[in-house]
Design a protein around this motif. Structure first.
Motif, PDB file in Angstrom:
ATOM      1  N   ARG A 381       9.225   6.762 -34.342  1.00 41.33           N
ATOM      2  CA  ARG A 381       9.146   5.671 -33.379  1.00 41.33           C
ATOM      3  C   ARG A 381      10.481   5.622 -32.661  1.00 41.33           C
ATOM      4  N   VAL A 382      10.470   5.773 -31.312  1.00 46.06           N
ATOM      5  CA  VAL A 382      11.695   5.953 -30.539  1.00 46.06           C
ATOM      6  C   VAL A 382      11.727   4.920 -29.418  1.00 46.06           C
ATOM      7  N   LEU A 383      12.910   4.365 -29.181  1.00 45.79           N
ATOM      8  CA  LEU A 383      13.119   3.453 -28.063  1.00 45.79           C
ATOM      9  C   LEU A 383      14.041   4.128 -27.054  1.00 45.79           C
ATOM     10  N   ARG A 506      -6.588  11.145 -28.318  1.00 42.50           N
ATOM     11  CA  ARG A 506      -6.198  12.024 -29.427  1.00 42.50           C
ATOM     12  C   ARG A 506      -4.824  12.642 -29.189  1.00 42.50           C
ATOM     13  N   SER A 507      -4.104  12.191 -28.179  1.00 41.04           N
ATOM     14  CA  SER A 507      -2.800  12.776 -27.848  1.00 41.04           C
ATOM     15  C   SER A 507      -1.808  12.558 -28.991  1.00 41.04           C
ATOM     16  N   PRO A 508      -1.099  13.605 -29.405  1.00 41.91           N
ATOM     17  CA  PRO A 508      -0.120  13.448 -30.496  1.00 41.91           C
ATOM     18  C   PRO A 508       1.167  12.764 -30.060  1.00 41.91           C
ATOM     19  N   ILE A 509       1.387  12.651 -28.756  1.00 45.88           N
ATOM     20  CA  ILE A 509       2.602  12.001 -28.254  1.00 45.88           C
ATOM     21  C   ILE A 509       2.174  10.869 -27.335  1.00 45.88           C
ATOM     22  N   LEU A 510       2.625   9.658 -27.639  1.00 46.71           N
ATOM     23  CA  LEU A 510       2.253   8.470 -26.877  1.00 46.71           C
ATOM     24  C   LEU A 510       3.505   7.831 -26.289  1.00 46.71           C
ATOM     25  N   ILE A 511       3.485   7.577 -24.987  1.00 45.48           N
ATOM     26  CA  ILE A 511       4.613   6.948 -24.305  1.00 45.48           C
ATOM     27  C   ILE A 511       4.167   5.580 -23.820  1.00 45.48           C
ATOM     28  N   PHE A 512       4.784   4.535 -24.344  1.00 44.24           N
ATOM     29  CA  PHE A 512       4.484   3.158 -23.943  1.00 44.24           C
ATOM     30  C   PHE A 512       5.620   2.680 -23.045  1.00 44.24           C
ATOM     31  N   ASP A 513       5.446   2.896 -21.739  1.00 46.89           N
ATOM     32  CA  ASP A 513       6.500   2.660 -20.754  1.00 46.89           C
ATOM     33  C   ASP A 513       6.349   1.249 -20.180  1.00 46.89           C
ATOM     34  N   ARG A 540       5.762   8.136 -31.116  1.00 40.99           N
ATOM     35  CA  ARG A 540       5.587   6.968 -30.263  1.00 40.99           C
ATOM     36  C   ARG A 540       6.911   6.652 -29.575  1.00 40.99           C
ATOM     37  N   ILE A 541       6.886   6.697 -28.260  1.00 41.08           N
ATOM     38  CA  ILE A 541       8.095   6.449 -27.468  1.00 41.08           C
ATOM     39  C   ILE A 541       7.879   5.166 -26.675  1.00 41.08           C
ATOM     40  N   ASP A 555      13.169   4.706 -35.394  1.00 40.93           N
ATOM     41  CA  ASP A 555      13.814   5.853 -36.029  1.00 40.93           C
ATOM     42  C   ASP A 555      14.955   6.381 -35.156  1.00 40.93           C
ATOM     43  N   GLN A 556      14.777   6.282 -33.849  1.00 34.27           N
ATOM     44  CA  GLN A 556      15.840   6.670 -32.926  1.00 34.27           C
ATOM     45  C   GLN A 556      15.860   5.691 -31.758  1.00 34.27           C
ATOM     46  N   ARG A 557      17.074   5.457 -31.284  1.00 28.80           N
ATOM     47  CA  ARG A 557      17.255   4.600 -30.111  1.00 28.80           C
ATOM     48  C   ARG A 557      18.190   5.334 -29.158  1.00 28.80           C
ATOM     49  N   ILE A 558      17.680   5.693 -27.984  1.00 32.44           N
ATOM     50  CA  ILE A 558      18.444   6.473 -27.006  1.00 32.44           C
ATOM     51  C   ILE A 558      18.725   5.567 -25.813  1.00 32.44           C
ATOM     52  N   THR A 559      19.999   5.313 -25.601  1.00 32.71           N
ATOM     53  CA  THR A 559      20.398   4.436 -24.504  1.00 32.71           C
ATOM     54  C   THR A 559      20.893   5.270 -23.333  1.00 32.71           C
ATOM     55  N   LEU A 560      20.220   5.126 -22.208  1.00 32.22           N
ATOM     56  CA  LEU A 560      20.609   5.865 -21.010  1.00 32.22           C
ATOM     57  C   LEU A 560      21.676   5.081 -20.262  1.00 32.22           C
TER      58      LEU A 560
END
Length: 586
Positions: A381-383, A506-513, A540-541, A555-560
């Motif tokens: 789970r990534v932010l 069924r997508s293995p990668i989900l982006i909740f923008d 899950r992003i 699990d990860q937090r990436i700050t741009l």
């Protein structure tokens, strides 16, 4: 010995002929996209051409029969001959009418199929627009898809028919006129070069006016589409008068352009009509003098006048095609741009069950953040964090090739994403935008966009997970009708319907923008719990500026940021604790 080469099959020969016809008809090199449409229509065009030539042959015979009625029947005072020739003339006219009806029906069916094929190809190209090219305004795209496609279809389908039919009637008319009196054939042949010279001089202005009117139509369509799409906003901010004024101004401009185009068209047509009138007057004058002198019979004069009139029609058609080509070239150029901006749905096949997504110095074009490096395994789970406008959405869009990459690359199990087939890639990575697309139709239809084979039980489960089932039950269930763009739904309900689609994916990668930005907090928490339960093994992003989404343990937090991005790996710290730690570090 080398084996003999196999003769080309009918299909490649038809394709080659279609390519040559496309270049010949439109006098342009960038017509490769049009050749398949012409190739598919050639059999139907051939059938229409055959019936057209049969009808033209009957038409050429009628003046001769009229001559016989006058000379052998009326002038000879022979009642039997009059009845026989009149009956034959009636039967031939009746057959010509029946053949004309048959030809019209075949023509309509074939030309409609050609238009459907052309529109389908233009629609496909527009839907595959390369993100590297600028977005075309909706109204302009609609004008090209509808108006320009129709212009090209009419010219492409009718050009071959008109040209061959006109040549057939022209040659046949000249031969029959020569049989009556070869000297009079010179009259219409002398007029033709004069009319061709005039049309050659007038053609550039015809093309320029066509370009002007089509550009005006595209601008008007764009304004209309924007006004309808932003009606609520314009009303709320009081911007409706200004937009109505712009719309009226564009309408006035288009009307002025149409009047100028019509006036020029009428002027060009008037010159042709004047030349035709001069030809008829000369035939009547000279032919009448020959009748008075006893060199012609009255039936010969009437037949000759009929053939001269017939010749002017095909001749004008051939000269008119030269002028109409100028207008069609404008439409070809506009549609060629749509095809030039399209991206082929080609590339490598992505891994069926990817295990890791890697970002290596990645930054999308137009983003303001530093390049991003990250390794994101399935189940994480990534932010993706950062201020508004920094480029979060563009970064995530680059993962599905929906935005061009400016620097770096993204890898799926070590394979470069930018080399993968776009449609196959979108099946692996589902990107839910902040403003989801809702189509006019039922709830079931909108849900089945993500899962065409979903049964009712599965769709009801997805609505439950998206916290939308109670509302659907209070309406008409899965058959509840939705307005265009979901205009009859609140922003939160549109987002929840989009999330229900995600539960069917069924997508293995989900982006909740920013996919929860308009959903109330209690509903957001319930949906997030359902996402964790259903998609624990998927990547899950998330992006979110506030609300329960940021309360999750990532699990990860990436700050741009415009400086080097900050990335923390954490399985238990709350966002507030991590933010405090980052602030202390700064």
């Amino acid at each position: 010995m080398r084996p003999p080469a196999e003769p080309p099959t009918a299909e490649p020969r038809r394709e080659a002929l279609a390519r040559r016809l496309a270049r010949l008809i439109f006098d342009a090199k960038n017509t490769g996209w049009l050749a398949p449409v012409l190739a598919a229509s050639l059999p139907a065009i051939s059938l229409v051409l055959l019936t057209s030539l049969m009808a033209a042959a009957m038409g050429l015979a009628l003046p001769l029969l009229t001559k016989q009625v006058i000379d052998q029947g009326i002038m000879a005072r022979d009642m039997g001959a009059l009845v026989n020739w009149s009956a034959l003339s009636f039967l031939l006219g009746l057959a010509s009418v029946g053949l004309g009806i048959l030809n019209g029906m075949i023509h309509l069916r074939a030309s409609a199929r050609m238009l459907m094929d052309l529109r389908a190809r233009v629609h496909d190209a527009a839907m595959r627009r390369d993100p590297a090219h600028p977005e075309m305004p909706l109204g302009e795209a609609m004008a090209r898809l509808d108006g320009d496609s129709g212009e090209i279809q009419r010219f492409a389908f009718d050009t071959v028919l008109v040209a061959i039919g006109a040549i057939f009637r022209l040659v046949g008319g000249i031969v029959l006129m020569a049989m009556l009196d070869w000297r009079m054939v010179l009259l219409p042949l002398l007029i033709a070069p004069i009319e061709l010279a005039f049309l050659s001089v007038a053609r550039p202005k015809t093309q320029a006016l066509a370009e002007e009117v089509r550009d005006q139509r595209g601008a008007l369509s764009s304004t209309l589409a924007e006004n309808l799409a932003t009606r609520a906003t314009l009303t709320a901010v009081g911007g409706m008068p200004a937009r109505e004024g712009l719309f009226q101004q564009q309408q006035d401009t288009q009307i002025t352009g149409l009047i100028r185009q019509r006036l020029w068209s009428e002027t060009v047509g008037a010159v042709s009509q004047i030349l035709s009138a001069l030809t008829r007057a000369a035939i009547l004058l000279i032919g009448g003098w020959l009748v008075v002198q006893g060199q012609w019979q009255l039936g010969t004069l009437i037949a000759y006048l009929a053939y001269a009139t017939m010749m002017q029609g095909p001749l004008r058609n051939l000269l008119g095609l030269y002028h109409a080509q100028a207008r069609s070239k404008v439409a070809v150029a506009r549609l060629a741009q749509v095809f030039a901006d399209a991206r082929p749905d080609a590339g490598n096949t992505p891994p069926h069950a990817p295990q890791v997504l890697e970002l290596i110095g990645l930054r999308a074009a137009g983003a303001r953040h530093q390049p991003v490096d990250a390794t994101l395994p399935m189940g994480a789970r990534v932010l993706i964090d950062g201020p508004s406008g920094i480029g979060k959405t563009r970064l995530l869009s680059a993962l599905t090739r929906a935005a061009p990459v400016e620097a770096g690359q993204a890898l799926l199990d070590g394979a470069a994403i930018d080399a993968m087939q776009p449609s196959a890639l979108c099946a692996l990575i589902l990107h839910l935008p902040q403003r989801p697309g809702i189509l006019r139709g039922t709830i079931a239809m909108n849900l089945r966009l993500a899962a065409p084979d979903a049964d009712e039980a599965t769709m009801w489960l997805a609505l439950e997970q998206a916290d939308l089932a109670a509302w659907a039950r209070s309406k008409a269930g899965l058959e509840t009708d939705l307005a265009e763009t979901g205009a009859d739904l609140s922003g939160g309900m549109r987002q929840r319907l989009s999330l229900a689609r995600a539960f069917l994916s069924r997508s293995p990668i989900l982006i909740f923008d920013e996919s929860f930005s308009e959903i109330d907090e209690p509903s957001t928490r319930r949906i997030l719990q359902a996402i964790d339960a259903a998609f624990a093994d998927r990547l899950r992003i998330f992006t979110a500026h506030n609300g329960p989404v940021r309360e999750q343990a990532f699990d990860q937090r990436i700050t741009l940021s415009s400086i080097a991005p900050l990335r923390r790996i954490s399985s238990g710290d709350s966002p507030n604790q991590r933010e405090n730690a980052r602030e202390k570090a700064v």
